[in-house]
Design an enzyme around this catalytic site. Structure first.
Site, PDB file in Angstrom:
ATOM      1  N   TYR A  15       4.508  -3.709 -21.844  1.00  0.00           N
ATOM      2  CA  TYR A  15       4.557  -5.170 -21.966  1.00  0.00           C
ATOM      3  C   TYR A  15       3.418  -5.862 -21.244  1.00  0.00           C
ATOM      4  O   TYR A  15       3.567  -6.993 -20.800  1.00  0.00           O
ATOM      5  CB  TYR A  15       5.880  -5.719 -21.384  1.00  0.00           C
ATOM      6  CG  TYR A  15       7.081  -5.472 -22.242  1.00  0.00           C
ATOM      7  CD1 TYR A  15       7.476  -4.178 -22.546  1.00  0.00           C
ATOM      8  CD2 TYR A  15       7.830  -6.522 -22.752  1.00  0.00           C
ATOM      9  CE1 TYR A  15       8.596  -3.935 -23.330  1.00  0.00           C
ATOM     10  CE2 TYR A  15       8.951  -6.292 -23.535  1.00  0.00           C
ATOM     11  CZ  TYR A  15       9.328  -4.996 -23.817  1.00  0.00           C
ATOM     12  OH  TYR A  15      10.429  -4.774 -24.576  1.00  0.00           O
ATOM     13  N   TYR A 142      18.255  -7.358 -30.090  1.00  0.00           N
ATOM     14  CA  TYR A 142      17.372  -6.349 -29.501  1.00  0.00           C
ATOM     15  C   TYR A 142      18.207  -5.126 -29.138  1.00  0.00           C
ATOM     16  O   TYR A 142      19.208  -5.230 -28.423  1.00  0.00           O
ATOM     17  CB  TYR A 142      16.667  -6.880 -28.246  1.00  0.00           C
ATOM     18  CG  TYR A 142      15.798  -5.822 -27.603  1.00  0.00           C
ATOM     19  CD1 TYR A 142      14.559  -5.486 -28.154  1.00  0.00           C
ATOM     20  CD2 TYR A 142      16.234  -5.119 -26.475  1.00  0.00           C
ATOM     21  CE1 TYR A 142      13.774  -4.490 -27.594  1.00  0.00           C
ATOM     22  CE2 TYR A 142      15.447  -4.126 -25.906  1.00  0.00           C
ATOM     23  CZ  TYR A 142      14.229  -3.814 -26.463  1.00  0.00           C
ATOM     24  OH  TYR A 142      13.456  -2.826 -25.910  1.00  0.00           O
ATOM     25  N   ASP A 234      26.848  -2.854 -28.737  1.00  0.00           N
ATOM     26  CA  ASP A 234      25.771  -2.484 -27.818  1.00  0.00           C
ATOM     27  C   ASP A 234      25.962  -3.236 -26.500  1.00  0.00           C
ATOM     28  O   ASP A 234      25.578  -4.390 -26.371  1.00  0.00           O
ATOM     29  CB  ASP A 234      24.416  -2.815 -28.461  1.00  0.00           C
ATOM     30  CG  ASP A 234      23.235  -2.462 -27.563  1.00  0.00           C
ATOM     31  OD1 ASP A 234      23.458  -2.106 -26.388  1.00  0.00           O
ATOM     32  OD2 ASP A 234      22.086  -2.556 -28.042  1.00  0.00           O
ATOM     33  N   LYS A 263      21.224   0.855 -18.743  1.00  0.00           N
ATOM     34  CA  LYS A 263      20.899  -0.168 -17.735  1.00  0.00           C
ATOM     35  C   LYS A 263      21.789  -0.055 -16.485  1.00  0.00           C
ATOM     36  O   LYS A 263      21.545   0.801 -15.649  1.00  0.00           O
ATOM     37  CB  LYS A 263      20.952  -1.557 -18.354  1.00  0.00           C
ATOM     38  CG  LYS A 263      19.849  -1.748 -19.405  1.00  0.00           C
ATOM     39  CD  LYS A 263      19.415  -3.187 -19.581  1.00  0.00           C
ATOM     40  CE  LYS A 263      18.089  -3.277 -20.305  1.00  0.00           C
ATOM     41  NZ  LYS A 263      18.181  -3.662 -21.702  1.00  0.00           N
TER      42      LYS A 263
HETATM   43  C1  LIG Z   1      17.503  -2.965 -22.922  1.00  0.00           C
HETATM   44  C2  LIG Z   1      18.372  -2.846 -24.095  1.00  0.00           C
HETATM   45  C3  LIG Z   1      18.358  -1.703 -24.904  1.00  0.00           C
HETATM   46  C4  LIG Z   1      17.358  -0.592 -24.693  1.00  0.00           C
HETATM   47  O1  LIG Z   1      17.561   0.085 -23.494  1.00  0.00           O
HETATM   48  P1  LIG Z   1      16.352   0.927 -22.862  1.00  0.00           P
HETATM   49  O2  LIG Z   1      16.996   1.709 -21.757  1.00  0.00           O
HETATM   50  O3  LIG Z   1      15.350  -0.074 -22.364  1.00  0.00           O
HETATM   51  O4  LIG Z   1      15.794   1.796 -23.934  1.00  0.00           O
HETATM   52  C5  LIG Z   1      19.266  -1.620 -25.937  1.00  0.00           C
HETATM   53  N1  LIG Z   1      20.149  -2.612 -26.175  1.00  0.00           N
HETATM   54  C6  LIG Z   1      20.201  -3.723 -25.422  1.00  0.00           C
HETATM   55  C7  LIG Z   1      21.213  -4.765 -25.709  1.00  0.00           C
HETATM   56  C8  LIG Z   1      19.300  -3.895 -24.376  1.00  0.00           C
HETATM   57  O5  LIG Z   1      19.315  -5.024 -23.649  1.00  0.00           O
END
Ligand SMILES: *Cc1c(COP(=O)(O)O)cnc(C)c1O
Length: 421
Positions: A15, A142, A234, A263
């Site tokens: 980024y 995303y 997600d 995360k």
């Molecule tokens: C950050 C994120 C991802 C991707 O996770 P990474 O560990 O960065 O590959 C997938 N879904 C959501 C909702 C996210 O915020």
């Protein structure tokens, strides 16, 4: 050469524009919600280091647990072998997720947790020999940076160079009271060809902390269930207390078929990804026929250290102390949100639990590339706060251990920025 110069010689950062970007700040250590650079300068980590840190940096309990584990078992192949941390984490995680989640599949980041969920859904229908192949997703969502995850994410400057290599996805608007019937009709019309629906529940993080109602999402999900569309929730971002409850799922009555986590999963200490699913999905892969196997496994799948960190982090999350901190942050945010909402330069203030977003009424566009974004980023760093605005949207996403004093300082600095910039 100092660290910054050495960095410039050899590192390609994510980024970051190749030219014109300011050099990275070299962090030498971190503790609680503070980052310290090599000159001893302290920064408040108000975005939890890209949304991952839950209990503060280098939390002593997590450190202790990981140290013990490192002496016992560092890593082992997870095909044909297993270990206590992976099993204990799976048991603990399933005990706090919706009861229909029955199986845990390990990966090592959020994007791959999403890839696995998509592959499970697509192969579920393949194994059943039914022609459901399309994926449904929200505009501007995303889900990660790998190709499958990019495909189901909203199309943007991020994905443009790869556009022709991304698979087709049906994108729909976020549900609101006015369009919910229309959305249901769209799903019905496609239902026999839809494999799955992937969505960020309640908050679209990367899109700019866009928030939408649990009630409308619930209606849409219930309709997906009626139409036999598998649901991938997600929670890579929303999981583990961010929304004020342990999971966004705790606001919804329709349970998903699959869920994705990363995360905050390890409290932000180590990379780990998890995809959970129902027994029903799992059963579609149980067969003597080898072609029905899910052929997916990463080298570091279920790394014992990462699993140990995650288990320790969840124990901390469930403690009365952390739950109290989460509610305290929600209340502090709420008070500030009311205060700042009437400021003439504020377009909108949004809050879901510990996530607070302030949308700046900006003249020069709202994109990630807006000049305002860079000004704000710099301003906050100059005031020793790490805040990373998404375009004209400033958001606060602190580790749960942040003090009211530090929160008040962040709020004050944002208020000052509104006056100054
Ligand atoms: C950050 C994120 C991802 C991707 O996770 P990474 O560990 O960065 O590959 C997938 N879904 C959501 C909702 C996210 O915020």
């Amino acid at each position: 050469m100092n660290l910054t110069q050495r960095d410039a010689e050899v590192i390609w950062h994510p980024y970051t524009q190749m030219l014109n970007s300011s050099p990275p700040i070299a962090i030498s250590h971190a503790e609680g919600c503070y980052l310290y650079d090599e000159n001893g300068q302290r920064y408040i980590d108000a975005v939890s280091s890209w949304w991952v840190i839950l209990h503060g940096h280098s939390h002593p309990y997590i450190v202790e647990q990981v140290q013990q584990q490192l002496k016992k078992l560092d890593q082992v192949i997870f095909a044909g072998f297993t270990h206590e941390p992976a099993i204990a984490l799976a048991e603990t995680l399933l005990s706090i997720l919706p009861a229909n989640q029955q199986k845990v599949f390990y990966t090592d980041n959020g994007s791959t947790a999403v890839e696995v969920a998509l592959k499970m859904c697509l192969q579920y229908w393949y194994n059943k020999n039914l022609p459901r192949k399309k994926v449904l997703a929200f505009h501007n969502g995303y889900h990660g940076d790998t190709f499958g995850a990019m495909s189901v994410s909203g199309r943007s400057a991020w994905t443009t160079p790869f556009e022709s290599h991304l698979f087709d996805v049906v994108f729909i608007d976020l549900p609101v009271a006015q369009n919910i019937e229309d959305l249901k009709k769209q799903v019905t019309a496609l239902s026999n060809s839809l494999a799955c629906f992937i969505y960020e529940p309640l908050v679209q993080g990367s899109a700019g902390m866009i928030m939408y109602g649990a009630e409308e999402l619930d209606q849409l999900l219930a309709h997906c269930r009626d139409c036999g569309v598998l649901m991938i929730q997600d929670e890579v971002f929303t999981g583990f207390g961010r929304t004020g409850r342990n999971f966004a799922a705790d606001y919804l009555s329709t349970v998903p078929d699959l869920m994705c986590f990363s995360k905050g999963l390890t409290g932000g200490t180590m990379p780990l990804g998890v995809t959970t699913c129902t027994q029903h999905i799992y059963n579609a892969f149980l067969s003597a026929d080898k072609l029905k196997t899910l052929f997916h496994g990463h080298s570091f799948t279920a790394n014992p250290l990462a699993c140990t960190a995650a288990l320790a982090s969840i124990q901390l999350l469930l403690s009365a102390e952390t739950q109290h901190h989460i509610q305290r942050i929600c209340q502090q945010h709420q008070t500030f949100a009311i205060e700042i909402a009437s400021h003439p330069k504020v377009k909108e203030v949004r809050q879901t639990g510990t996530i607070l977003a302030i949308e700046w009424l900006a003249g020069d566009g709202t994109s990630y590339f807006s000049g305002l974004r860079d000004l704000l980023y710099r301003y906050f760093l100059d005031h020793h706060i790490l805040l990373r605005p998404l375009g004209n949207i400033i958001y606060i996403l602190p580790p749960y251990c942040i003090s009211n004093t530090d929160l008040a300082y962040i709020y004050q600095t944002i208020t000052d920025a509104l006056h100054t910039i």
